[in-house]
Design an enzyme around this catalytic site. Sequence first.
Site, PDB file in Angstrom:
ATOM      1  N   GLU A   1      -2.148  -4.928  -0.382  1.00  0.00           N
ATOM      2  CA  GLU A   1      -3.241  -4.088   0.112  1.00  0.00           C
ATOM      3  C   GLU A   1      -4.273  -3.828  -0.981  1.00  0.00           C
ATOM      4  O   GLU A   1      -5.488  -3.865  -0.741  1.00  0.00           O
ATOM      5  CB  GLU A   1      -2.662  -2.762   0.619  1.00  0.00           C
TER       6      GLU A   1
ATOM      7  N   GLU B   1       3.287   7.431   2.270  1.00  0.00           N
ATOM      8  CA  GLU B   1       2.708   7.180   3.600  1.00  0.00           C
ATOM      9  C   GLU B   1       3.335   5.943   4.236  1.00  0.00           C
ATOM     10  O   GLU B   1       3.617   5.924   5.438  1.00  0.00           O
ATOM     11  CB  GLU B   1       1.194   7.004   3.476  1.00  0.00           C
TER      12      GLU B   1
END
Length: 457
Positions: A162, A85
Site C-alpha cells: 500500500e 486498522e
Amino acid sequence: MTANNRGPAERPARVATPSNHPAAALKRMKTSILQDGVRRTVLPSGLRIITEVIPHTRSAALGIWVGIGSRDETPAMSGASHFLEHLLFKGTHKRTAMEISSEIEAVGGETNAFTTKEYTCYYARVLDSDLSLAVDVLVDAVADSLLEPADVETERGVILEEIAMHEDEPGDEVHDIFAEAIYGSHPLGRLISGTPESVTPMTRNQIDSFYRRRYKAPEVVVAAAGNLDHATVVRLVRKALAGSPLDTGDAAPAKPRAADKRVRVLKPQNVVVHRDTEQAHIVLGGAGMSRYDERRFAMGVLNNVLGGGMSSRLFQEIREKRGLAYSVYSYAAQYADSGLFGVYAGCAPGKAGEVLDLIRTELERVAESGITPDELVRGKGMVKGSYVLGLEDTGSRMSRLAKSELLHGDLMGVDELLGRVDAVTLADVGQVAADLLTRKHSLAVVGPFDEGAFPPG
C-alpha cells in the site's frame, strides 16, 4: 495457530466480571438528549454511545470511533494505528476473519475502516433489521482482536504494498511531502501509514501493546444513525462488550484532544521530489488554523472563493481562462492545535512555473483586497450547501455524531452551524486572508525537476 484456522471448540469463552453486573451497570449509565432524535449514553467504563433516529430510512450506519491516530505514535511506532486498522478484522475469540466479513456481506452490508492523524474509525452499513448483527460483529472485532502473529506478517506485506502504491501516485504523495515541509518530524508531518523503515521492524508484541494501552473505553465512541431505537442499541453494545477488554470499571469519557503548544511549524521551504512523471504536481501553502479557532467559518468561505469549485478564482484563472491545468483547488485541514492551508495544481511540467506565478498572484490579490460581496454570498452558499447535502445519508449522519463527540465534546445543531456561516462578514474573510495569505509559503513539487528548479517565492 492463526485465527483463520481456529475451530469453534478452540475459542476460549469470554467471562463477564463481577463489576459488570447488569443492575449495577444500569444505575451508573447516564443518558441525555442532545437534540431532537439524538441521544447519548455514557457507560460506566466511559465508553460513549450516540444515536440519531432517522425513521424514514430502511438502513442503519454504525461506527466505532477511537480517539487515537497517527499523531499518537512514537517515531519507532509510526504506522501502528494504520496497522491495527488492518489487523482488527483478522479474527477474534468468537470469529475468524472469514466469519467477520461473511456475516455482514451475507445480509448485503458492508464494513470498512480508515485511519487519520487524530482518530481511527471502523464502520458498517446494513439494513435496519440487521443492525443487531452489525453491532455484535463490529464491537467484537474492535474490542477483542487476537492479533495472531501470522496475520501480522500477512498484513505487514499488504501495508508495504500500500505504501509503495501510494508512492506511485504523485498526486497523493505531494500532499504528504507538503505536510512534512510544514511540520517536519512532528507526528502531524509523518505519513499515517508509516514508512517501510518503521513498519518492517514493528513486532507483533509492540502492536499488541499499542492496542491494549491505547484502545481504552474512555477513548471510544459508538455512533449509529438510521431507523433504530437508542435503548436497543445501548443494550446491544453492552451485550457485545460483555467480558471484553473494553468492558472495564468506572471511568470518565476522554475529553477532546487538547491543544499541544509544542507543535512547531518549520520555516517556509521548497521541497522538490524528482519523479519521471508526465505531469507536475504542486502544493503551495502553509500553516492554517485549528478546529477550535473561531475564524474557521470565515476560513471555509475564503477557501471556497479561492479554490473550492468551478466558480472559484483559481479554477477560473488557471483552467478556464488559460487551460494550464486540469485540476486546481485549495483546501484546509484542521487539527486540535494547528492546521494546513494549501493550493494544489496538476499541470504539464513546462507550465509549472507559470501556474505557480498565477497562484501566488491570486493569493496576494485576495490578501490585499479581500473578496467581493458576490463572492461572499457564493462562498457562504457553498459552505452551507456542502454541509447540509452531506447529511443526506445515514453514514454521514453517523460520522457527524462521532466527530462532534470526539473532536468538540458537543453537537452543534445544523441551524446553529448555518447561522455561524451566515454571520461571516467581508471583514472577517479579509482578516483571515490578510493573516494566512501574506505569509511566506512552503512549496512541495513532485515531477521531472531537479532540486532548486523553483526559486523561493
